[in-house]
Design a protein around this motif. Structure first.
Motif, short mmCIF file in Angstrom:
data_model
loop_
_atom_site.label_atom_id
_atom_site.label_comp_id
_atom_site.label_asym_id
_atom_site.label_seq_id
_atom_site.Cartn_x
_atom_site.Cartn_y
_atom_site.Cartn_z
N LYS A 125 -15.02 90.65 -21.06
CA LYS A 125 -16.25 90.79 -19.96
C LYS A 125 -17.57 90.24 -20.96
N GLU A 126 -17.87 90.72 -22.07
CA GLU A 126 -18.96 90.04 -22.73
C GLU A 126 -19.12 88.69 -22.81
N PHE A 127 -18.02 87.94 -23.30
CA PHE A 127 -18.12 86.68 -23.35
C PHE A 127 -18.33 85.95 -22.15
N VAL A 128 -17.48 86.30 -21.04
CA VAL A 128 -17.75 85.61 -19.98
C VAL A 128 -19.10 85.71 -19.19
N ILE A 129 -19.57 87.00 -19.27
CA ILE A 129 -21.14 87.10 -18.74
C ILE A 129 -22.06 86.46 -19.54
N GLU A 130 -22.09 86.28 -20.88
CA GLU A 130 -23.00 86.05 -21.76
C GLU A 130 -22.77 84.37 -21.31
N THR A 131 -21.74 84.00 -21.05
CA THR A 131 -21.53 82.19 -21.01
C THR A 131 -22.20 82.00 -19.77
N VAL A 132 -22.14 82.74 -18.51
CA VAL A 132 -23.02 82.52 -17.16
C VAL A 132 -24.14 82.67 -17.38
N LEU A 133 -24.84 83.75 -18.03
CA LEU A 133 -26.01 84.06 -18.53
C LEU A 133 -26.99 82.84 -19.29
N LYS A 134 -26.12 82.48 -20.15
CA LYS A 134 -26.64 81.36 -21.09
C LYS A 134 -26.88 79.95 -19.97
N ALA A 135 -25.84 79.92 -19.16
CA ALA A 135 -26.04 78.59 -18.21
C ALA A 135 -27.11 78.70 -17.30
N LYS A 136 -27.68 79.83 -17.01
CA LYS A 136 -28.83 79.97 -15.99
C LYS A 136 -28.35 79.09 -14.87
N GLY A 137 -29.47 78.24 -14.48
CA GLY A 137 -29.55 77.49 -13.24
C GLY A 137 -29.10 76.14 -13.36
N LYS A 138 -28.39 75.89 -14.51
CA LYS A 138 -28.20 74.46 -14.85
C LYS A 138 -26.89 73.94 -14.06
N PRO A 139 -25.84 74.98 -13.76
CA PRO A 139 -24.61 74.66 -13.14
C PRO A 139 -24.59 74.67 -11.49
N CYS A 140 -25.97 74.52 -11.05
CA CYS A 140 -26.10 74.73 -9.41
C CYS A 140 -25.58 75.82 -9.01
N PRO A 141 -26.20 77.22 -9.35
CA PRO A 141 -25.31 78.20 -8.56
C PRO A 141 -26.07 78.60 -7.12
N PRO A 142 -25.27 79.13 -6.50
CA PRO A 142 -24.00 80.04 -6.74
C PRO A 142 -22.89 79.54 -7.30
N THR A 143 -22.18 79.69 -8.30
CA THR A 143 -21.25 79.37 -8.97
C THR A 143 -19.84 80.01 -8.39
N VAL A 144 -18.66 79.27 -8.87
CA VAL A 144 -17.36 79.99 -9.08
C VAL A 144 -16.88 80.13 -10.39
N ILE A 145 -16.54 81.17 -11.08
CA ILE A 145 -16.33 81.28 -12.57
C ILE A 145 -14.78 81.56 -12.47
N GLY A 146 -14.34 80.53 -13.09
CA GLY A 146 -12.72 80.40 -13.59
C GLY A 146 -12.83 81.04 -14.95
N VAL A 147 -11.75 81.93 -15.14
CA VAL A 147 -11.51 82.59 -16.46
C VAL A 147 -10.03 82.48 -16.69
N GLY A 148 -9.71 81.95 -17.87
CA GLY A 148 -8.38 81.92 -18.44
C GLY A 148 -8.25 82.91 -19.76
#
Length: 282
Positions: free
Chosen positions: A165-188
């Motif tokens: 949970k921590e790594f996924v959330i940290e990755t999204v928060l670090k990206a901020k607006g760069k990936p053109c949110p609202p995003t879809v987050i895929g996790v493996g």
């Protein structure tokens, strides 16, 4: 026998559909987000995205100038296929020139463009063998504004679910607006270093709002999505309640000493198209 020219034509039509027409599940999730947004700028951005989607379909042009790198997923059943890779490549070349699609594929060192969206090991083709009586092809045009924010971690087993949970959330928060949110987050989760990222990308093919059949995974998807949307990053990174439209998770068994985690971020244009081809002699 499924002929090469059939594959070529199918891939061309799939690519065209994927870059022009967004899935109804994605459109509905954006419309639902509009209903809950109170932030004026967030509402303005979602309205602009929905208008963009409408115009792309109406005019028959790609919904984004970044038409992505073509990622191909294949389910190969008990059918005879003629020159699968060549058929896929020829379909992509045709789409590039005829739709047209922006030529995005370059040599990573010289930066020389191939101009046909084909190159060394590109397109990546993932083949899953099945016992069905068809060939299924899916194209996911992956834009790199979002792809550049992907991440992978070889976590230790002791980090457990909290570490995931921590790594996924940290990755999204670090990206901020760069990936053109609202995003879809895929996790493996699990597998090997390369497999966890492949699963993360494959997870993006799932329907928005549809939970994983595994209750534990489904609960994890919902919890991560809630926490991401509590960040306030919002549409286009300019504030709001909708930073992600969904979180989709796939898992694989792994080595006893490891806990690989892959995160694949997709922009609001969660584009993909799928078709099944049956043996032409049947």
């Amino acid at each position: 026998m499924i002929r090469k020219d059939t594959i070529k034509d199918v891939v061309y039509e799939l690519y065209k559909k994927a870059v022009i027409v967004l899935g109804e599940d994605v459109k509905k999730s954006l419309e639902d987000a509009l209903k809950i947004e109170e932030h004026d700028l967030a509402r303005l951005n979602i309205e602009a995205i929905l208008k963009n989607i409408e115009l792309a379909e109406k005019k028959g042009i790609p919904m984004c100038q970044d038409t992505g790198l073509p990622v191909v997923f294949v389910k190969l059943g008990n059918v005879e296929v003629e020159n699968l890779q060549q058929g896929i490549e020829e379909g992509i070349k045709k789409a590039t020139t005829d739709i047209p699609i922006r030529p995005n594929i370059v040599d990573p060192l010289t930066r020389e463009n191939t101009n046909i969206n084909i190159g060394d090991y590109i397109p990546p083709i993932d083949i899953q063998l099945t016992n069905e009586n068809y060939l299924e092809i899916t194209i996911l045009p992956k834009g790199f504004g979002s792809e550049n924010n992907n991440a992978m971690k070889m976590a230790l087993p002791a980090e457990g679910i909290e570490g995931i949970k921590e790594f996924v959330i940290e990755t999204v928060l670090k990206a901020k607006g760069k990936p053109c949110p609202p995003t879809v987050i895929g996790v493996g989760i699990g597998g090997t270093s390369d497999l966890c990222l492949k699963l993360a990308k494959k997870a993006l093919l799932g329907k928005i709002g549809e939970r994983n059949p595994d209750p534990q995974i489904a609960s994890l998807e919902e919890e991560i999505l809630t926490k991401i949307n509590q960040s306030g990053i919002g549409p286009m990174g300019l504030g709001g309640k909708t930073t992600a439209l969904d979180v989709k998770i796939l898992k694989a068994h792994t080595h006893t000493a490891g806990l690989p985690i892959g995160v694949c971020i997709q922009c609001w244009a969660d584009r993909h198209a799928t078709i099944r081809i049956y043996d032409e002699k049947k």
